[in-house]
Write a protein that holds these residues in place. Structure first.
Motif, short mmCIF file in Angstrom:
data_model
loop_
_atom_site.label_atom_id
_atom_site.label_comp_id
_atom_site.label_asym_id
_atom_site.label_seq_id
_atom_site.Cartn_x
_atom_site.Cartn_y
_atom_site.Cartn_z
N UNK A 1 -25.34 1.34 8.07
CA UNK A 1 -24.93 0.26 9.11
C UNK A 1 -25.36 -1.63 9.18
N UNK A 2 -26.69 -0.73 8.19
CA UNK A 2 -27.64 -1.88 8.15
C UNK A 2 -27.13 -3.63 7.08
N UNK A 3 -26.35 -2.58 5.88
CA UNK A 3 -25.05 -4.16 5.41
C UNK A 3 -23.88 -4.63 6.07
N UNK A 4 -23.32 -3.64 7.31
CA UNK A 4 -22.63 -3.80 8.44
C UNK A 4 -23.14 -5.10 9.34
N UNK A 5 -24.23 -5.22 9.43
CA UNK A 5 -24.45 -5.96 10.72
C UNK A 5 -25.11 -6.74 9.55
N UNK A 6 -25.88 -7.11 8.89
CA UNK A 6 -26.43 -8.68 8.23
C UNK A 6 -25.38 -9.38 7.57
N UNK A 7 -24.27 -7.78 7.46
CA UNK A 7 -22.90 -9.16 6.66
C UNK A 7 -21.86 -9.67 8.74
N UNK A 8 -22.45 -8.84 9.55
CA UNK A 8 -21.35 -9.28 10.71
C UNK A 8 -22.44 -11.02 11.01
N UNK A 9 -23.45 -10.28 10.81
CA UNK A 9 -24.85 -11.44 12.07
C UNK A 9 -24.89 -12.68 10.81
N UNK B 1 -22.95 4.07 15.80
CA UNK B 1 -24.15 4.43 16.87
C UNK B 1 -24.30 3.02 17.23
N UNK B 2 -24.97 2.47 15.68
CA UNK B 2 -25.88 0.96 15.38
C UNK B 2 -24.80 0.41 16.53
N UNK B 3 -23.50 0.69 16.49
CA UNK B 3 -23.02 -0.48 17.02
C UNK B 3 -23.12 -0.84 18.35
#
Length: 258
Positions: free
Chosen positions: A41-49, A125-127
């Protein structure tokens, strides 16, 4: 055709095996780490940010406005691209098991789809944690359920087809991921459909955009357009027809191709 249907039935009967194997493959990557599967999830979050900060600055929009759309697009887009990323290795990557065990070929497809769905739930869940922080509790529209079900069915059919093609023509294992990257950035994942102005055909003839939209829009509390639903149904229907033609015809050759 009867043997192909029997293959599917036997594959579903082994649900306890491929569900466990899918979970084991995911958890084994992060064994003895502190955060475990949260790194996914961290990879998804950092990329999106990162992309939201850059593109939001170009469009003159705040992070709170851009990030939810980008995060949801990243979450769903990566799942919908299973045929391009995981599909080519679906059978080739399991060549040892295919040549030494009598598992139905559907088993390997179901295991791959289940693993991708587990990743989706983990990231979902992280989303929602980010949505609560940015906008407060967000109630999704009920159409997210049939949208997700339709996408999963499509992944099964198209994943099977791509898996067979890549087993027969090995160059596809290297070509398709590159096509997937191009398709990903041609799709309104991080940017809005309206920004295309006179070039709407880029999204209108892009099946990935329709598949992403029937999950992302209701996930954010809205309703996907009838056009997106129609395009998604057509995409899945084409995959089902092609599967019904080619899977019964070539399934017995898979062990020789891998």
């Amino acid at each position: 055709m009867n043997k192909a249907i029997s293959d599917v039935a036997r594959g579903f009967k082994l649900y306890h095996v491929w569900l466990y194997q899918a979970y084991y493959n995911l958890s084994a990557k992060y064994r003895r780490t502190i955060f475990g599967s949260l790194w996914i999830a961290a990879n998804m979050v950092f990329t999106s940010i990162a992309i939201s900060l850059v593109w939001g600055g170009l469009w003159g929009k705040s992070l709170q406005e851009v990030l939810p759309y980008s995060l949801a697009g990243n979450l769903i887009g990566t799942m919908c691209l299973l045929p391009f990323y995981e599909g080519p290795d679906m059978f080739v990557g399991n060549s040892g098991m295919i040549t030494n065990h009598a598992y139905p070929f559907t088993y390997y497809v179901l295991e791959t789809v289940a693993q991708k769905l587990m990743l989706f739930v983990n990231n979902l869940i992280v989303y929602y944690i980010f949505m609560i922080v940015l906008h407060g509790p967000l109630i999704p529209n009920w159409t997210v359920v049939p949208g997700l079900a339709l996408v999963v069915v499509g992944l099964f059919f198209w994943g099977s087809l791509i898996g067979m093609l890549a087993a027969r023509f090995r160059d596809l294992r290297y070509l398709l991921p590159n096509i997937g990257h191009i398709l990903y950035f041609l799709t309104p994942i991080y940017w809005h459909y309206e920004m295309l102005k006179t070039n709407h055909w880029v999204a209108d003839f892009n099946p990935l955009y329709a598949l992403v939209s029937i999950i992302r829009t209701p996930l954010m509390g809205g309703l996907a357009s009838p056009e997106n639903w129609s395009a998604s149904l057509i995409t899945v229907a084409i995959g089902a027809v092609l599967w019904a033609i080619f899977f019964p015809m070539f399934r017995r050759r898979i062990p020789f191709w891998v």
